[in-house]
Enzyme design. Structure first.
Site, PDB file in Angstrom:
ATOM      1  N   LYS A  94       0.811  -1.224   0.000  1.00 33.18           N
ATOM      2  CA  LYS A  94       0.000   0.000   0.000  1.00 33.18           C
ATOM      3  C   LYS A  94       0.843   1.272   0.000  1.00 33.18           C
ATOM      4  O   LYS A  94       0.409   2.296  -0.528  1.00 33.18           O
ATOM      5  CB  LYS A  94      -0.960  -0.003   1.185  1.00 33.18           C
ATOM      6  CG  LYS A  94      -1.854  -1.253   1.289  1.00 33.18           C
ATOM      7  CD  LYS A  94      -2.657  -1.540   0.041  1.00 33.18           C
ATOM      8  CE  LYS A  94      -3.216  -2.961   0.063  1.00 33.18           C
ATOM      9  NZ  LYS A  94      -3.674  -3.442  -1.230  1.00 33.18           N
ATOM     10  N   GLU A 125      -2.391   8.094   7.582  1.00 28.11           N
ATOM     11  CA  GLU A 125      -3.280   8.927   6.771  1.00 28.11           C
ATOM     12  C   GLU A 125      -4.179   9.733   7.690  1.00 28.11           C
ATOM     13  O   GLU A 125      -4.493   9.298   8.797  1.00 28.11           O
ATOM     14  CB  GLU A 125      -4.193   8.038   5.908  1.00 28.11           C
ATOM     15  CG  GLU A 125      -3.551   7.451   4.672  1.00 28.11           C
ATOM     16  CD  GLU A 125      -4.507   6.579   3.882  1.00 28.11           C
ATOM     17  OE1 GLU A 125      -4.086   6.035   2.873  1.00 28.11           O
ATOM     18  OE2 GLU A 125      -5.681   6.429   4.298  1.00 28.11           O
ATOM     19  N   HIS A 138     -16.026  -4.749   7.262  1.00 28.14           N
ATOM     20  CA  HIS A 138     -15.301  -4.895   5.998  1.00 28.14           C
ATOM     21  C   HIS A 138     -15.831  -6.007   5.109  1.00 28.14           C
ATOM     22  O   HIS A 138     -15.197  -6.386   4.131  1.00 28.14           O
ATOM     23  CB  HIS A 138     -13.796  -5.044   6.242  1.00 28.14           C
ATOM     24  CG  HIS A 138     -13.259  -3.948   7.112  1.00 28.14           C
ATOM     25  ND1 HIS A 138     -13.296  -2.635   6.723  1.00 28.14           N
ATOM     26  CD2 HIS A 138     -12.737  -3.969   8.364  1.00 28.14           C
ATOM     27  CE1 HIS A 138     -12.798  -1.879   7.691  1.00 28.14           C
ATOM     28  NE2 HIS A 138     -12.464  -2.658   8.709  1.00 28.14           N
ATOM     29  N   ARG A 185      -8.000  -7.771  -9.528  1.00 30.56           N
ATOM     30  CA  ARG A 185      -8.737  -9.001  -9.826  1.00 30.56           C
ATOM     31  C   ARG A 185     -10.159  -8.637 -10.245  1.00 30.56           C
ATOM     32  O   ARG A 185     -10.561  -7.472 -10.150  1.00 30.56           O
ATOM     33  CB  ARG A 185      -8.824  -9.848  -8.552  1.00 30.56           C
ATOM     34  CG  ARG A 185      -9.493  -9.079  -7.418  1.00 30.56           C
ATOM     35  CD  ARG A 185      -9.960  -9.916  -6.276  1.00 30.56           C
ATOM     36  NE  ARG A 185     -10.862  -9.166  -5.437  1.00 30.56           N
ATOM     37  CZ  ARG A 185     -10.516  -8.350  -4.448  1.00 30.56           C
ATOM     38  NH1 ARG A 185      -9.256  -8.179  -4.147  1.00 30.56           N
ATOM     39  NH2 ARG A 185     -11.438  -7.705  -3.754  1.00 30.56           N
TER      40      ARG A 185
HETATM   41  C1  MV4 Z   1      -9.822   4.782   5.879  1.00 26.16           C
HETATM   42  C2  MV4 Z   1     -10.991   5.282   6.501  1.00 26.16           C
HETATM   43  C3  MV4 Z   1     -10.988   6.591   6.896  1.00 26.16           C
HETATM   44  N1  MV4 Z   1      -9.883   7.360   6.698  1.00 26.16           N
HETATM   45  N2  MV4 Z   1      -8.762   5.587   5.703  1.00 26.16           N
HETATM   46  C4  MV4 Z   1     -11.213   0.232   5.651  1.00 26.16           C
HETATM   47  C5  MV4 Z   1     -10.785  -0.846   4.729  1.00 26.16           C
HETATM   48  C6  MV4 Z   1      -9.524  -0.383   4.120  1.00 26.16           C
HETATM   49  N3  MV4 Z   1      -9.478  -0.757   2.751  1.00 26.16           N
HETATM   50  C7  MV4 Z   1      -9.524   1.084   4.305  1.00 26.16           C
HETATM   51  N4  MV4 Z   1     -10.566   1.404   5.218  1.00 26.16           N
HETATM   52  C8  MV4 Z   1     -10.768   2.671   5.647  1.00 26.16           C
HETATM   53  N5  MV4 Z   1      -9.739   3.522   5.467  1.00 26.16           N
HETATM   54  C9  MV4 Z   1      -8.803   6.830   6.113  1.00 26.16           C
HETATM   55  N6  MV4 Z   1      -7.730   7.601   5.929  1.00 26.16           N
HETATM   56  C10 MV4 Z   1     -12.066   4.433   6.669  1.00 26.16           C
HETATM   57  C11 MV4 Z   1     -11.955   3.107   6.263  1.00 26.16           C
HETATM   58  C12 MV4 Z   1     -13.114   2.297   6.477  1.00 26.16           C
HETATM   59  C13 MV4 Z   1     -13.841   1.776   5.419  1.00 26.16           C
HETATM   60  C14 MV4 Z   1     -13.474   1.984   4.101  1.00 26.16           C
HETATM   61  C15 MV4 Z   1     -14.207   1.454   3.076  1.00 26.16           C
HETATM   62  C16 MV4 Z   1     -15.336   0.707   3.351  1.00 26.16           C
HETATM   63  C17 MV4 Z   1     -15.718   0.487   4.622  1.00 26.16           C
HETATM   64  C18 MV4 Z   1     -14.976   1.014   5.684  1.00 26.16           C
HETATM   65  C19 MV4 Z   1     -15.379   0.775   6.989  1.00 26.16           C
HETATM   66  C20 MV4 Z   1     -14.642   1.274   8.020  1.00 26.16           C
HETATM   67  C21 MV4 Z   1     -13.504   2.028   7.768  1.00 26.16           C
END
Ligand code: MV4
Length: 506
Positions: free
Chosen positions: A116, A200, A235, A292
């Site tokens: 990442k 972040e 998730h 994918r």
């Molecule tokens: C975040 C975020 C808020 N701020 N990054 C969760 C899964 C991973 N792929 C990244 N995720 C998140 N990153 C920052 N800087 C909130 C989440 C997140 C989230 C993102 C997408 C779909 C569902 C989520 C549920 C909780 C937190």
């Protein structure tokens, strides 16, 4: 020309891939673990080969075993599906080294996007907006404090090898920074053997919106618009829809261009997905790229009018992407509900077991991608998702009503499923208005688990049983000579029962 595809997967996605192969006149090869001897993908394929014990790390994840079958069966290409080896750069490299076609991107693209921090750096260079934060991996605890002071609390500490929420910590208060860093590092080291982390800015109440891209070997890249994936629990996505209720034509164009730039930055090839976070002010930030085919690809297929698996195969065969960007248009609205064999009333515990009866919805605008059948036993070793229900409507409201109708028609007995839970989501105000974000399930959790209709459901079951008894009685009466007229005329006894005892509490 690809003539025979080995599908290195199981479940609905293995069947999904084989269906497109069949339409293309391509032979299919299944691989299966001990638990999957009676699985649908084995029955559907032209040939099937066992690859060992039920745990996936002894079967579906063992590269050598898959390659041995590929050689023996004479397959000329491998489709990895999703999960398992689909984002394993070593597998992609090995398939090609052994002279076969890997239906997917280069191992370089997989590696770059899999890390990442490298993905973030690559996106910054390509001019794709990323969440404010670190460019490099975090070295010292002093750096953590300095960077946090720069971007401001709250922040997210994320594992570079992570993704999908693993090895992630949100920090609100300065005193929690160091403990969170240590926890994230040790979790990452444990899970991925790599404790690299980055920071972040925490985006409040974000939407999760992703863009589908298609890229060919000649460097042509197009995007196929967005999917709104904010409805998830821990998730695990539950519902996806396209178009996103939040989207505007201007934002779509900007994010679509960013998605194309992201794919070009890694010389992407095949079908891929760029995930973004979108905040309330419609700022968007690159999150990850999934290299994918994704679970939720059918809603894009429906609205764009394309078969993504066929496009993957055509691209792997060296052909051009099927559209120019200006030829891509969305038509109507599509929604997908994921049906899990889980018990919502018991903390979503997986509910493996025997499928006693299954009746799947059909009719106009309805598609199910599944793999279970009556008499099939869902093994406990794999993902509990048993089917995807995809509906289309001319406008969002039609699609929602059609989804409700289809969920109503969906009957599965033998295992617990998420169907009722999904029906309740369809009935919430937030979903109806299209005003929801990634916190939707938390916000509505109590309401979604309430069982207002318990009596109703049981009344329905009793009505069905009573109707059956009534029918049997009538059949007995007319046994000597079958006479349809005997069935007509008098209203059915169970309906009488229903009318007279309407107030009866069961
Ligand atoms: C975040 C975020 C808020 N701020 N990054 C969760 C899964 C991973 N792929 C990244 N995720 C998140 N990153 C920052 N800087 C909130 C989440 C997140 C989230 C993102 C997408 C779909 C569902 C989520 C549920 C909780 C937190």
């Amino acid at each position: 020309m690809i003539k025979k595809v080995l599908v290195a997967n199981r479940g609905e996605i293995a069947v999904r891939v084989m269906r497109s192969c069949r339409e293309l006149g391509i032979k299919t090869v299944a691989v299966y673990s001990e638990a999957d001897r009676k699985a649908m993908h084995v029955r559907y394929a032209d040939e099937a080969y066992p690859i060992g014990p039920s745990p996936s790390n002894e079967s579906y994840l063992v590269i050598d075993k898959i390659m041995k079958v590929a050689k023996r069966s004479g397959a000329d290409a491998i489709h990895p599906g999703y999960g398992f080896l689909s984002e394993n750069a070593e597998f992609a490299r090995r398939v090609r080294k052994d002279g076969l076609i890997f239906i997917g991107p280069s191992s370089h693209a997989i590696t770059t996007m899999g890390d990442k921090i490298t993905a973030r750096q690559t996106m910054i260079e390509a001019g794709v907006p990323v969440v404010p934060g670190t460019k490099q991996k975090l070295e010292t605890e002093a750096d953590l404090k300095k960077i946090t002071a720069d971007i401001g609390l709250p922040v997210m500490i994320k594992a570079s090898a992570g993704g999908g929420g693993k090895g992630m910590r949100m920090v609100k208060n300065a005193e929690d920074l160091l403990p969170a860093l240590r926890a994230a590092r040790s979790e990452a080291l444990n899970a991925f053997g790599d404790d690299s982390v980055y920071i972040e800015k925490y985006i409040e109440n974000p939407h999760h919106i992703e863009f589908q891209v298609l890229a060919d070997k000649m460097g042509n890249v197009i995007h196929l618009c967005e999917r709104e994936c904010s409805i998830q629990r821990r998730h695990q996505k539950l519902i996806e829809e396209t178009p996103s209720p939040l989207m505007t034509p201007e934002l779509r164009e900007k994010m679509g261009n960013a998605a194309v730039a992201a794919a070009k930055a890694v010389d992407y090839e095949g079908a891929g997905t760029i995930e973004f976070l979108v905040d309330n002010n419609l700022n968007y930030y690159f999150l990850e790229m999934n290299t994918r085919l994704q679970v939720e690809h059918p809603i894009t297929e429906r609205v764009i009018g394309i078969d993504l698996v066929k496009e993957q195969i055509r691209i792997a065969d060296g052909e051009k992407v099927c559209f120019e960007q200006h030829e891509v248009h969305q038509s109507g609205h599509a929604i997908e509900c994921r049906i899990y064999a889980e018990d919502p009333d018991n903390n979503f515990m997986p509910s493996p077991g025997l499928i006693r009866r299954i009746t799947e919805p059909t009719g106009l605008g309805v598609r199910t991608d599944g793999y279970v059948y009556e008499g099939y036993e869902i093994p406990l070793y794999y993902d509990p998702m048993i089917s995807k229900l995809i509906v289309w409507g001319r406008i969002r409201e039609d699609a929602i009503n059609r989804m409700k109708r289809a969920l109503y028609e969906y009957k599965i007995s033998g295992v617990k499923t998420s169907i009722k839970f999904l029906e309740k989501i369809m009935d919430t105000k937030e979903f109806h208005e299209g005003k929801y974000d990634t916190h939707f399930i938390e916000h509505n959790f109590k309401e979604l688990l309430e069982d207002k209709n318990k009596c109703n459901t049981r009344c329905q079951d009793i009505a069905i049983i009573t109707a059956f008894i009534d029918y049997k009685k009538k059949l007995e009466k007319i046994k000597p000579k079958f006479n349809g007229a005997a069935l007509a005329g008098k209203p059915s006894g169970w309906k009488e029962f229903g009318r007279k005892k309407a107030s009866l509490r069961i």
